[in-house]
Scaffold this motif. Structure first.
Motif, PDB file in Angstrom:
ATOM      1  N   SER A  92     -13.214  13.230   5.279  1.00  0.00           N
ATOM      2  CA  SER A  92     -11.523  12.718   5.330  1.00  0.00           C
ATOM      3  C   SER A  92     -10.973  12.598   4.144  1.00  0.00           C
ATOM      4  CB  SER A  92     -11.578  11.424   6.148  1.00  0.00           C
ATOM      5  OG  SER A  92     -10.201  11.208   6.250  1.00  0.00           O
ATOM      6  N   LEU A  93      -9.962  13.218   3.818  1.00  0.00           N
ATOM      7  CA  LEU A  93      -9.222  13.079   2.612  1.00  0.00           C
ATOM      8  C   LEU A  93      -7.770  12.610   2.791  1.00  0.00           C
ATOM      9  CD1 LEU A  93      -9.187  13.792  -0.673  1.00  0.00           C
ATOM     10  CD2 LEU A  93      -8.122  16.017   0.176  1.00  0.00           C
ATOM     11  N   GLN A  94      -7.542  11.277   2.100  1.00  0.00           N
ATOM     12  CA  GLN A  94      -6.237  10.672   2.448  1.00  0.00           C
ATOM     13  C   GLN A  94      -5.692  10.404   1.176  1.00  0.00           C
ATOM     14  OE1 GLN A  94      -6.871   6.839   4.107  1.00  0.00           O
ATOM     15  NE2 GLN A  94      -5.078   5.798   3.503  1.00  0.00           N
ATOM     16  N   LEU A  95      -4.303  10.757   1.090  1.00  0.00           N
ATOM     17  CA  LEU A  95      -3.484  10.516  -0.051  1.00  0.00           C
ATOM     18  C   LEU A  95      -2.939   9.131   0.054  1.00  0.00           C
ATOM     19  CD1 LEU A  95      -2.102  11.481  -2.701  1.00  0.00           C
ATOM     20  CD2 LEU A  95      -0.366  12.470  -1.208  1.00  0.00           C
ATOM     21  N   GLU A  96      -3.101   8.386  -0.915  1.00  0.00           N
ATOM     22  CA  GLU A  96      -2.504   7.073  -1.256  1.00  0.00           C
ATOM     23  C   GLU A  96      -1.588   7.057  -2.259  1.00  0.00           C
ATOM     24  OE1 GLU A  96      -5.698   4.307  -1.460  1.00  0.00           O
ATOM     25  OE2 GLU A  96      -6.177   4.410   0.528  1.00  0.00           O
ATOM     26  N   MET A  97      -0.338   6.500  -2.144  1.00  0.00           N
ATOM     27  CA  MET A  97       0.824   6.522  -3.070  1.00  0.00           C
ATOM     28  C   MET A  97       1.063   5.067  -3.321  1.00  0.00           C
ATOM     29  SD  MET A  97       1.336   9.627  -3.849  1.00  0.00           S
ATOM     30  CE  MET A  97       2.682   9.519  -5.013  1.00  0.00           C
ATOM     31  N   GLU A  98       0.951   4.560  -4.741  1.00  0.00           N
ATOM     32  CA  GLU A  98       1.264   3.042  -5.058  1.00  0.00           C
ATOM     33  C   GLU A  98       2.319   3.136  -6.053  1.00  0.00           C
ATOM     34  OE1 GLU A  98      -2.228   0.993  -6.108  1.00  0.00           O
ATOM     35  OE2 GLU A  98      -3.690   2.272  -5.571  1.00  0.00           O
ATOM     36  N   PRO A  99       3.416   2.280  -5.913  1.00  0.00           N
ATOM     37  CA  PRO A  99       4.429   2.167  -6.908  1.00  0.00           C
ATOM     38  C   PRO A  99       3.880   1.519  -8.070  1.00  0.00           C
ATOM     39  CG  PRO A  99       4.648   0.453  -5.336  1.00  0.00           C
ATOM     40  CD  PRO A  99       3.556   1.188  -4.811  1.00  0.00           C
ATOM     41  N   ILE A 100       4.575   2.217  -9.298  1.00  0.00           N
ATOM     42  CA  ILE A 100       4.169   1.497 -10.657  1.00  0.00           C
ATOM     43  C   ILE A 100       5.060   0.483 -10.626  1.00  0.00           C
ATOM     44  CG2 ILE A 100       4.148   2.034 -12.960  1.00  0.00           C
ATOM     45  CD1 ILE A 100       3.569   5.115 -12.315  1.00  0.00           C
ATOM     46  N   GLU A 101       4.617  -0.914 -11.139  1.00  0.00           N
ATOM     47  CA  GLU A 101       5.341  -1.859 -11.480  1.00  0.00           C
ATOM     48  C   GLU A 101       5.578  -1.989 -12.810  1.00  0.00           C
ATOM     49  OE1 GLU A 101       3.503  -5.166  -9.505  1.00  0.00           O
ATOM     50  OE2 GLU A 101       3.111  -4.270  -7.634  1.00  0.00           O
ATOM     51  N   ALA A 102       6.653  -2.577 -13.464  1.00  0.00           N
ATOM     52  CA  ALA A 102       7.199  -2.646 -14.691  1.00  0.00           C
ATOM     53  C   ALA A 102       5.990  -3.194 -15.501  1.00  0.00           C
ATOM     54  CB  ALA A 102       8.323  -3.525 -14.788  1.00  0.00           C
ATOM     55  N   ASP A 103       5.220  -4.213 -15.002  1.00  0.00           N
ATOM     56  CA  ASP A 103       4.165  -4.923 -15.770  1.00  0.00           C
ATOM     57  C   ASP A 103       2.928  -4.224 -15.766  1.00  0.00           C
ATOM     58  OD1 ASP A 103       3.285  -5.146 -13.190  1.00  0.00           O
ATOM     59  OD2 ASP A 103       2.585  -7.356 -13.137  1.00  0.00           O
ATOM     60  N   ASP A 104       2.859  -2.910 -15.113  1.00  0.00           N
ATOM     61  CA  ASP A 104       1.510  -2.215 -15.229  1.00  0.00           C
ATOM     62  C   ASP A 104       1.556  -1.339 -16.716  1.00  0.00           C
ATOM     63  OD1 ASP A 104       0.474  -2.806 -12.943  1.00  0.00           O
ATOM     64  OD2 ASP A 104       1.199  -0.982 -11.828  1.00  0.00           O
TER      65      ASP A 104
END
Length: 93
Positions: free
Chosen positions: A70-82
């Motif tokens: 199974s292949l799943q795409l996960e998108m995570e927001p980049i936060e300013a402190d990253d």
């Protein structure tokens, strides 16, 4: 379960080199594509971010059964402190 990945690197002449690591990257189209274990036999595949990016893109590859994944795409927001974030074995990036 070990976090170590067993790699086989092959040159154009067919010479193989076996090695191991916890994480590796392939430079593809000018971007670093990182691969590491994510636990439970899963592989996490993430693309290194650039200054203009607003999200992390990660692919999670899971074994389902013999010859099936199974292949799943996960998108995570980049936060300013990253911006100060340093990748390590516990960050899952």
């Amino acid at each position: 379960m070990s976090d170590t990945l067993q790699l086989i690197l092959e040159d154009t002449d067919g010479t193989q080199l076996e090695t191991s690591c916890t994480r590796f990257a392939v430079v593809w189209q000018g971007r670093e594509v990182w691969i590491q274990q994510a636990g439970n036999g899963q592989l996490l595949i993430g693309v290194d971010v650039e200054d203009s990016d607003t999200e992390y893109a990660n692919l999670l590859l899971r074994p389902l059964a013999t010859n099936l994944v199974s292949l799943q795409l996960e998108m995570e927001p980049i936060e300013a402190d990253d911006e100060e974030h340093v990748h390590g074995p516990d960050c899952d990036h």
